[in-house]
Design an enzyme around this catalytic site. Sequence first.
Site, mmCIF file in Angstrom:
data_model
loop_
_atom_site.group_PDB
_atom_site.id
_atom_site.type_symbol
_atom_site.label_atom_id
_atom_site.label_comp_id
_atom_site.label_asym_id
_atom_site.label_seq_id
_atom_site.Cartn_x
_atom_site.Cartn_y
_atom_site.Cartn_z
ATOM 1 N N HIS A 26 0.842 -1.208 0.000
ATOM 2 C CA HIS A 26 0.000 0.000 0.000
ATOM 3 C C HIS A 26 0.870 1.249 0.000
ATOM 4 C CE1 HIS A 26 -2.374 -3.303 1.654
ATOM 5 N NE2 HIS A 26 -3.460 -2.651 1.268
ATOM 6 N N HIS A 85 -3.993 3.229 -3.472
ATOM 7 C CA HIS A 85 -4.215 2.733 -2.105
ATOM 8 C C HIS A 85 -3.472 1.420 -1.856
ATOM 9 C CE1 HIS A 85 -6.130 0.948 1.404
ATOM 10 N NE2 HIS A 85 -6.266 -0.135 0.643
ATOM 11 N N GLU A 92 -17.691 -3.843 24.650
ATOM 12 C CA GLU A 92 -16.847 -5.042 24.702
ATOM 13 C C GLU A 92 -15.689 -4.968 23.706
ATOM 14 O OE1 GLU A 92 -20.131 -5.124 24.193
ATOM 15 O OE2 GLU A 92 -20.990 -5.950 26.028
ATOM 16 N N HIS A 102 -28.578 -14.964 25.083
ATOM 17 C CA HIS A 102 -27.527 -14.824 26.087
ATOM 18 C C HIS A 102 -26.833 -16.141 26.414
ATOM 19 C CE1 HIS A 102 -29.195 -10.909 26.405
ATOM 20 N NE2 HIS A 102 -28.540 -10.577 27.502
HETATM 21 C C1 LIG Z 1 -11.535 -4.521 9.848
HETATM 22 C C2 LIG Z 1 -10.997 -4.349 8.462
HETATM 23 N N1 LIG Z 1 -11.828 -4.380 7.424
HETATM 24 C C3 LIG Z 1 -11.365 -4.267 6.165
HETATM 25 C C4 LIG Z 1 -10.034 -4.145 5.929
HETATM 26 C C5 LIG Z 1 -9.504 -4.070 4.498
HETATM 27 N N2 LIG Z 1 -9.031 -2.708 4.219
HETATM 28 C C6 LIG Z 1 -7.757 -2.378 4.274
HETATM 29 S S1 LIG Z 1 -7.488 -0.742 4.048
HETATM 30 C C7 LIG Z 1 -9.135 -0.457 3.854
HETATM 31 C C8 LIG Z 1 -9.713 0.914 3.696
HETATM 32 C C9 LIG Z 1 -8.805 1.871 3.119
HETATM 33 O O1 LIG Z 1 -9.214 3.174 3.346
HETATM 34 P P1 LIG Z 1 -8.462 4.096 4.367
HETATM 35 O O2 LIG Z 1 -8.588 3.544 5.702
HETATM 36 O O3 LIG Z 1 -8.953 5.461 4.149
HETATM 37 O O4 LIG Z 1 -6.946 3.973 3.953
HETATM 38 P P2 LIG Z 1 -6.217 4.711 2.751
HETATM 39 O O5 LIG Z 1 -6.990 4.428 1.514
HETATM 40 O O6 LIG Z 1 -6.191 6.137 3.086
HETATM 41 O O7 LIG Z 1 -4.875 4.075 2.700
HETATM 42 C C10 LIG Z 1 -9.845 -1.641 3.944
HETATM 43 C C11 LIG Z 1 -11.314 -1.756 3.771
HETATM 44 C C12 LIG Z 1 -9.177 -4.104 7.043
HETATM 45 N N3 LIG Z 1 -7.864 -3.993 6.932
HETATM 46 N N4 LIG Z 1 -9.684 -4.184 8.296
#
Ligand SMILES: Cc1ncc(C[n+]2csc(CCOP(=O)(O)OP(=O)(O)O)c2C)c(N)n1
Length: 673
Positions: free
Chosen positions: A43, A274, A424, A486
């Site tokens: 990334h 990204h 939680e 529960h």
């Molecule tokens: C709980 C979770 N869900 C999904 C992902 C997969 N995932 C990785 S980065 C991302 C989103 C990217 O957007 P952002 O947080 O704005 O990061 P940027 O594009 O700015 O690098 C997702 C959905 C993850 N790492 N963790």
Amino acid sequence: MTASATARVAHDRPAEDRDLHDRMANAIRALAMDAVQVANSGHPGLPMGAADIATVLFTRFLKFDPLDPAWSDRDRFVLSAGHGSMLIYALLHLLGYERMTIDEIKRFRQLGSITAGHPEYGHAPGVETTTGPLGQGLANAVGMAMAERHLAAVFGRDIVDHHTYVLASDGDLMEGISQEAIALAGHLKLSRLIVLFDDNGISIDGPLSLADSVDQVKRFEAAGWAATRVDGHDPQAIARAIGAAHASDRPSMIACKTTIGFGAPTKAGTEKCHGSALGADEVKGAREKLGWPAPPFEIPADIRDAWRAAGQRSRELRHAWERRLNALDAGKRAEFERRMGGALPKDKLAAAVASVKEKLAATPQNIATRAASEFALETLVPAVPEMIGGSADLTGSNNTKTKSMKPITAADFSGRFVHYGIREHGMAAAMNGMALHRGIIPYSGTFLVFSDYCRPSIRLAALMRQRVIHVMTHDSIGLGEDGPTHQPVEHLAALRAMPNLRVFRPCDAVETVECWQLALEAAHTPSVLALTRQNVPQLRKGVDAENRCAAGAYELVAADGRARVSLFASGSEVSLAVEAQKVLEERGIPTRVVSVPCFELLFEASDAARRAVIGDAPVKVGIEAAVRQGWDAIIGTDGAFVGMTSFGASAPAKDLYRHFGITVDAIVAAASR
Ligand SMILES: Cc1ncc(C[n+]2csc(CCOP(=O)(O)OP(=O)(O)O)c2C)c(N)n1
């Protein structure tokens, strides 16, 4: 002069520094895009976009020393957006962390490197927590900041006085766990927690506007934070905002408006940078646009020197801290070092366990194991001062608060009990942060059925090998009238499926204190204590110094002669097995009872030990008020199982046991068949 004006003076830099800043930030950008390019995976967008924020933080504010990455009074930095891992790897390399060599950077995402796809705790010194599941890092940081406040209250600001910084992305803030974390931090006024939000408006699917329209500044403010917006590519503005955050009496969020993939000629500002390599042409174009002529993985000498100098900024602070530590009263210093080193007060713990067992031998207690846990905690908590308890608003049900425990509050952090609220997810993640901070053994409380709400954090605790202890009560249909919403049925099996997690289900008060001891002694393994709501008889009578639960399973009742039946049970069902054994013996069927408080310890034992306790009786019966999954490893596929095959129901516990056929008669029938 106002506090923020003071900060401005301290952190303003002359304009000529801008060129140096830009080139230092570009070193991060270049390492990130080149490493991702070589790995053809990763990334680049986040490290390129957040490079200015990171450069300001690490060169002007963060207190740390690459020569002693574990210095206990260092500031903590959490890259909550773990997918941007090249940001922290580049920083650690540039700052002079010995193990983060350029070869490790070149081996980004390869087997055996310390530069895993997402930062993993324990791989590279300088990585404070494993991140990747979005939102977790932010919630870990809340726990770290709580640990800092508590230890400062106990040991004094002279030796505990640091900040916790988080770099969080849109994804971190969209995850639900972030709300729990933010609300808790705001409530506790964790003023030394500073979140730098990489406000780039882009996620994987495209612009954030596809799915989100939250005003994050207002959201944080509503939770009691100081929040502000800055241009995330303006180093002076970032520095001023961090300076102001230092002066705040609340936790601070700085929304730094950035361009994802800053410098990439065609992909910057879009989701295209990204999560994949930029491609050779784009990398070449970025070099031109950023004015970075150096070949891949080469850092110009002056920039390397500037980063190395930044890495040495806090050395004198560390030495001064060491002098203060050395000047402490010897006993206090030893206690601080013991706690930060994670060593238990062994003798005190052993004496506490022995004293609980003696009391139980003298006056057996037919009580719920949750009550037995409280009975044990009354003695354990004073003996092990690093234990910090809590509950997600079920304190009276989980029995996790002892009489002497004061709550931790915004005004007084010296207490040892956290009212986490109905949070939680946030609780379990904060506990990981406390354990990672070191100096604390966190334990919590909720219902076992809500282990699902803690599971992502428990998984990370297991992966990171952290000692966190989850007290999870109301562990079966035995909770009764609250009904199937529960009543855990599949949870024991689901938790047992997790590597490096120990699931304890003690059968009585004696086993409960033994399981507590094992959980406390597991320095690199999280534990779940599954405890009953309903009373159970004390089956272990007399004085028994040995921790029998340590074997995972042991023969509680021997057969009269060579056993033809082995009954294996856990928790509240062990007493049913004991009753059934009597009936079977009366019918002339030699039967033994094996209590199984912890599968994992049984499976960790030697083959010989495991075989000996499982035995060779031709009939094996497993008994647990839960699903069968996992039990075949003990009873074999031909073994009989008395337990649950469906969700439970709402009724008094006794009726439910009868309705679902978890009875002495059913056990006898299963064995006889
Ligand atoms: C709980 C979770 N869900 C999904 C992902 C997969 N995932 C990785 S980065 C991302 C989103 C990217 O957007 P952002 O947080 O704005 O990061 P940027 O594009 O700015 O690098 C997702 C959905 C993850 N790492 N963790």
